[in-house]
Design a protein around this motif. Sequence first.
Motif, short mmCIF file in Angstrom:
data_model
loop_
_atom_site.label_atom_id
_atom_site.label_comp_id
_atom_site.label_asym_id
_atom_site.label_seq_id
_atom_site.Cartn_x
_atom_site.Cartn_y
_atom_site.Cartn_z
N GLU A 1 -13.65 -18.51 2.47
CA GLU A 1 -14.23 -18.21 3.78
C GLU A 1 -13.76 -16.86 4.31
N ARG A 2 -12.48 -16.57 4.11
CA ARG A 2 -11.95 -15.28 4.58
C ARG A 2 -12.53 -14.12 3.79
N GLU A 3 -12.80 -14.34 2.52
CA GLU A 3 -13.40 -13.28 1.70
C GLU A 3 -14.74 -12.81 2.26
N LYS A 4 -15.42 -13.69 2.96
CA LYS A 4 -16.76 -13.37 3.49
C LYS A 4 -16.71 -12.82 4.92
N MET A 5 -15.53 -12.76 5.52
CA MET A 5 -15.43 -12.29 6.90
C MET A 5 -15.60 -10.77 6.96
N PRO A 6 -16.56 -10.28 7.73
CA PRO A 6 -16.74 -8.82 7.83
C PRO A 6 -15.54 -8.16 8.49
N GLY A 7 -15.09 -7.07 7.90
CA GLY A 7 -13.97 -6.32 8.46
C GLY A 7 -12.62 -6.71 7.91
N LEU A 8 -12.57 -7.73 7.06
CA LEU A 8 -11.29 -8.16 6.48
C LEU A 8 -11.19 -7.61 5.06
N ILE A 9 -10.31 -6.61 4.88
CA ILE A 9 -10.22 -5.97 3.56
C ILE A 9 -9.60 -6.92 2.54
N ARG A 10 -9.95 -6.70 1.30
CA ARG A 10 -9.56 -7.62 0.22
C ARG A 10 -8.04 -7.81 0.14
N LEU A 11 -7.29 -6.73 0.32
CA LEU A 11 -5.83 -6.79 0.21
C LEU A 11 -5.22 -7.77 1.20
N THR B 1 0.82 -1.20 0.00
CA THR B 1 0.00 0.00 0.00
C THR B 1 0.86 1.25 0.00
N PHE B 2 0.44 2.26 -0.76
CA PHE B 2 1.05 3.58 -0.69
C PHE B 2 0.15 4.46 0.19
N HIS B 3 0.76 5.17 1.14
CA HIS B 3 0.03 6.01 2.07
C HIS B 3 0.42 7.48 1.87
#
Length: 301
Positions: A250-260, A12-14
């Motif tokens: 399963e992780r893709e569906k976890m709320p709060g876990l961004i795609r990256l 990520t660039f910040h």
Amino acid sequence: MKVAVIDLGTNTFHLIIAELSAKEPEICYKTNLPVRLGEGKINDNFIIQEAFERGLLALEKFSLIIKEHQVELVKATATSAIRSAENGINFVKAAKNYAGIDINVISGDEEAGYIFKGVRATGLINQTSLIMDIGGGSTEFIICTPEELLWKKSYNIGAARLMQAYFHSDPINEADQNAITRHLDSELSDLKEALNLYQPKHLIGSAGAFETFTGMLYPELNLKEIKHYAIDIPAYQALSATFIASSHGEREKMPGLIRLRVDMIVMASILTDYILSAGNFEQLSLSTYDLKMGVLADLQA
């Protein structure tokens, strides 16, 4: 004086824009873009063309924002992906030509120093502590007291490097986990010696994956409004076990876990578990301040 700090991380660039004042920097603007500079060939020390172009486009956007805010000083720092890439210098030159941004490629030692300054600015360091910053390309460890930095080192064991080298199963199987553990055993022997010598009791995770852990454990928190937060160690361990046992889907569906972080969070969990077992820690905390806030603190000084 209005300043901009750009942190060119592996994933990520910040960008932070702040007004320097007598007391502490006043943040005017913050954003980040998922560039994935280490995609594909980070362990081959090469930035692939698609990632190269994403990075330049991100810096072009940042440059426009910086002009809008009438910034007087820009400090851009590049870390593991750029400093280790054969074509990293080409990216630095292209960034100057394409976006008008001068990039300072810092060493792992300098990176650890900035992370310490950032975490120290939160007021969280109240005893001998180990600061841990899991990046995509590298992971930094800093042992410190409230008064001084005692020991620091950067290792090329970032989440993207581990993932590309060892994450070959879904969910990750025991063989892949054991391969990571063996690699960490071989890489981190001097860190273990330092842990035995200084005996830090507080593990502080700097931003990144630790923000994900905290956000998922305490969803009522607004991470943008806090400098630090205590994490219950058993609660973290249960969350880590869930990440490691789960599939990509399963992780893709976890709320709060961004795609990256869907896959990299598994590497971050294994690495954090390893460090917790290597030391005698009584506390675990998140610091939302990291390298970029350390650079800002340095400019403020």
